[in-house]
Design a protein around this motif. Structure first.
Motif, mmCIF file in Angstrom:
data_model
loop_
_atom_site.group_PDB
_atom_site.id
_atom_site.type_symbol
_atom_site.label_atom_id
_atom_site.label_comp_id
_atom_site.label_asym_id
_atom_site.label_seq_id
_atom_site.Cartn_x
_atom_site.Cartn_y
_atom_site.Cartn_z
ATOM 1 N N MET A 91 -68.519 -51.849 -21.426
ATOM 2 C CA MET A 91 -68.588 -53.157 -22.080
ATOM 3 C C MET A 91 -69.226 -53.022 -23.463
ATOM 4 O O MET A 91 -68.769 -53.622 -24.441
ATOM 5 N N LEU A 125 -63.805 -61.676 -14.889
ATOM 6 C CA LEU A 125 -65.179 -61.865 -15.372
ATOM 7 C C LEU A 125 -65.980 -62.790 -14.463
ATOM 8 O O LEU A 125 -67.152 -63.063 -14.730
ATOM 9 N N LEU A 164 -69.190 -65.233 -14.974
ATOM 10 C CA LEU A 164 -69.883 -64.742 -16.186
ATOM 11 C C LEU A 164 -71.402 -64.651 -15.986
ATOM 12 O O LEU A 164 -72.153 -64.570 -16.963
ATOM 13 N N PHE A 201 -72.969 -61.604 -17.659
ATOM 14 C CA PHE A 201 -73.061 -61.847 -19.106
ATOM 15 C C PHE A 201 -74.284 -62.722 -19.388
ATOM 16 O O PHE A 201 -75.092 -62.436 -20.273
ATOM 17 N N PHE A 233 -76.665 -58.613 -19.151
ATOM 18 C CA PHE A 233 -75.971 -57.341 -18.959
ATOM 19 C C PHE A 233 -76.882 -56.131 -18.800
ATOM 20 O O PHE A 233 -76.425 -55.007 -18.722
ATOM 21 N N ALA A 278 -69.753 -58.121 -15.717
ATOM 22 C CA ALA A 278 -69.728 -59.473 -16.278
ATOM 23 C C ALA A 278 -69.923 -60.522 -15.188
ATOM 24 O O ALA A 278 -70.563 -61.557 -15.393
ATOM 25 N N ASP A 285 -62.416 -55.002 -17.350
ATOM 26 C CA ASP A 285 -63.127 -56.204 -17.798
ATOM 27 C C ASP A 285 -63.385 -56.150 -19.314
ATOM 28 O O ASP A 285 -63.245 -57.159 -20.013
ATOM 29 N N CYS A 325 -62.044 -58.663 -22.202
ATOM 30 C CA CYS A 325 -62.880 -59.264 -23.262
ATOM 31 C C CYS A 325 -62.277 -59.015 -24.642
ATOM 32 O O CYS A 325 -62.361 -59.883 -25.521
ATOM 33 N N VAL A 335 -67.577 -66.596 -23.484
ATOM 34 C CA VAL A 335 -67.621 -65.161 -23.808
ATOM 35 C C VAL A 335 -68.064 -64.975 -25.260
ATOM 36 O O VAL A 335 -68.879 -64.117 -25.588
#
Ligand code: NDP
Length: 314
Positions: A105, A158, A161, A164, A168, A175, A188, A192, A304
């Motif tokens: 990520m 995701l 979320l 997130f 993270f 996520a 993932d 994104c 996001v």
């Protein structure tokens, strides 16, 4: 009109071949790599003229490195290609970036997210007739396509979320906040990438005139991206893609496709995810590939965007 393009991840594969294709079309390429020396050596092996290249040090997994690299770039850029990526399906435990984020990520999404935000001003300064940001997406993160429905290890998702939102960092790796799955972490991150492209288009195309697009060049099954997969997979996968699915494309053709999306007038429309019919044929026609709800949902995209802004410190 040839201009100057920055491309991330050009030591091998799609990025190297896109560099080659764009140099041949008259462009100047600034390559961004964690080893500019290896990038220069790879370009030399392709016999690319040194005067059309500039190699800068940028580790996409390290936000500080991205910032330092951008500070030293020229104040005008005509196009940017977000291509660098890591795929580490054999990790047992998440690997962490210097900022503590899960490495795929961090590298594939967050590094590029920050890079594009920091380069918007330089793209605005360009007088090129078609300024473009091009982001590599993939079929495996788009459930509208067969390749995106394969549940090994799990489809891109995701979730809510919550990972997130939790920042993270350790112990969070995904996520969705769910347990770490290394192959899924890659998917993932690519989801994104495609969400970011759509959101960049929605937020910034109108006011900036910049064209934001993503693409899936085809299955470039023999690049070093697959270096961390089992040896048998590295033999069987290209064969399977050539002979069974027909999805295989050569690295050279993938490079030409990226170059088209950067430079060809037919690819000037913003917000499009490009794909090619008849993927193995040189004259296969491009088309605008529909993306899954997960990639296009404006609510997810807004979250996001906001959460990525926080994680990269903007
Ligand atoms: P490669 O592994 O050949 O290329 C990846 C590039 O990214 C390398 O130059 C690598 O450099 C660089 N890179 C990795 N980590 C970093 C980092 N931290 N900082 C800077 N550069 C880094 O893979 P591909 O050419 O196959 O993949 C390129 C893109 O295409 C990726 O975005 C991938 O998701 C996408 N893609 C690939 C497909 C395929 O079938 N191969 C299909 C669909 C999309 P280094 O030598 O330092 O590792």
């Amino acid at each position: 009109t040839p201009g100057t393009v920055l491309i991330t991840g050009t030591t091998s594969g799609v990025g190297l071949n896109a560099t080659c294709a764009l140099v041949k079309r008259g462009w100047t390429v600034i390559t961004a790599n964690r080893s500019p020396q290896r990038a220069a050596a790879a370009a030399d092996d392709m016999d690319l003229p040194k005067e059309r290249l500039q190699h800068v040090l940028m580790d996409l997994g390290d936000l500080d490195s991205v910032r330092r690299a951008v500070d030293a770039l020229p104040d005008r850029l005509d196009a940017v290609v977000c291509n660098a990526a890591v795929y580490k399906p054999k990790l047992k435990q998440p690997e962490r970036s210097p900022q503590g984020y899960e490495i795929s990520m961090a590298t594939n999404h967050l590094g590029h997210f920050l890079l594009v935000q920091l380069l918007l001003g330089r793209l605005q300064n360009s007088s090129h007739p078609s300024r473009r940001v091009v982001i590599l997406g993939t079929v495996t993160a788009n459930s509208k396509e067969l390749g995106g429905k394969i549940p090994i290890p799990a489809p891109a998702d995701l979730g809510d979320l919550s990972g997130f939102e939790a920042g993270f960092k350790y112990p969070v790796a995904m996520a969705s906040g769910k347990p770490f799955k290394p192959g899924k972490a890659y998917k993932d991150s690519k989801l994104c990438n495609m969400i970011s492209t759509q959101e960049l288009h929605r937020r910034l195309h109108g006011e900036s005139g910049i064209t934001f697009t993503s693409l899936y060049p085809g299955c470039v099954a023999d690049t070093p991206l697959f270096r961390n997969t089992p040896k048998a997979f590295q033999t069987i996968f290209p064969w399977f893609q050539k002979n069974i699915t027909g999805g295989y494309v050569s690295q050279a053709l993938a490079g030409e496709r990226v170059a088209d999306v950067v430079a060809h007038p037919d690819f000037a429309e913003s917000g499009v995810h490009w794909s090619w019919g008849n993927r193995q044929k040189k004259d296969g026609q491009q088309f605008s590939q529909e993306l899954s709800d997960k990639a296009t949902d404006p609510d997810t995209a807004r979250r996001v965007w906001d959460l990525s802004m926080q994680l990269v410190g903007l």
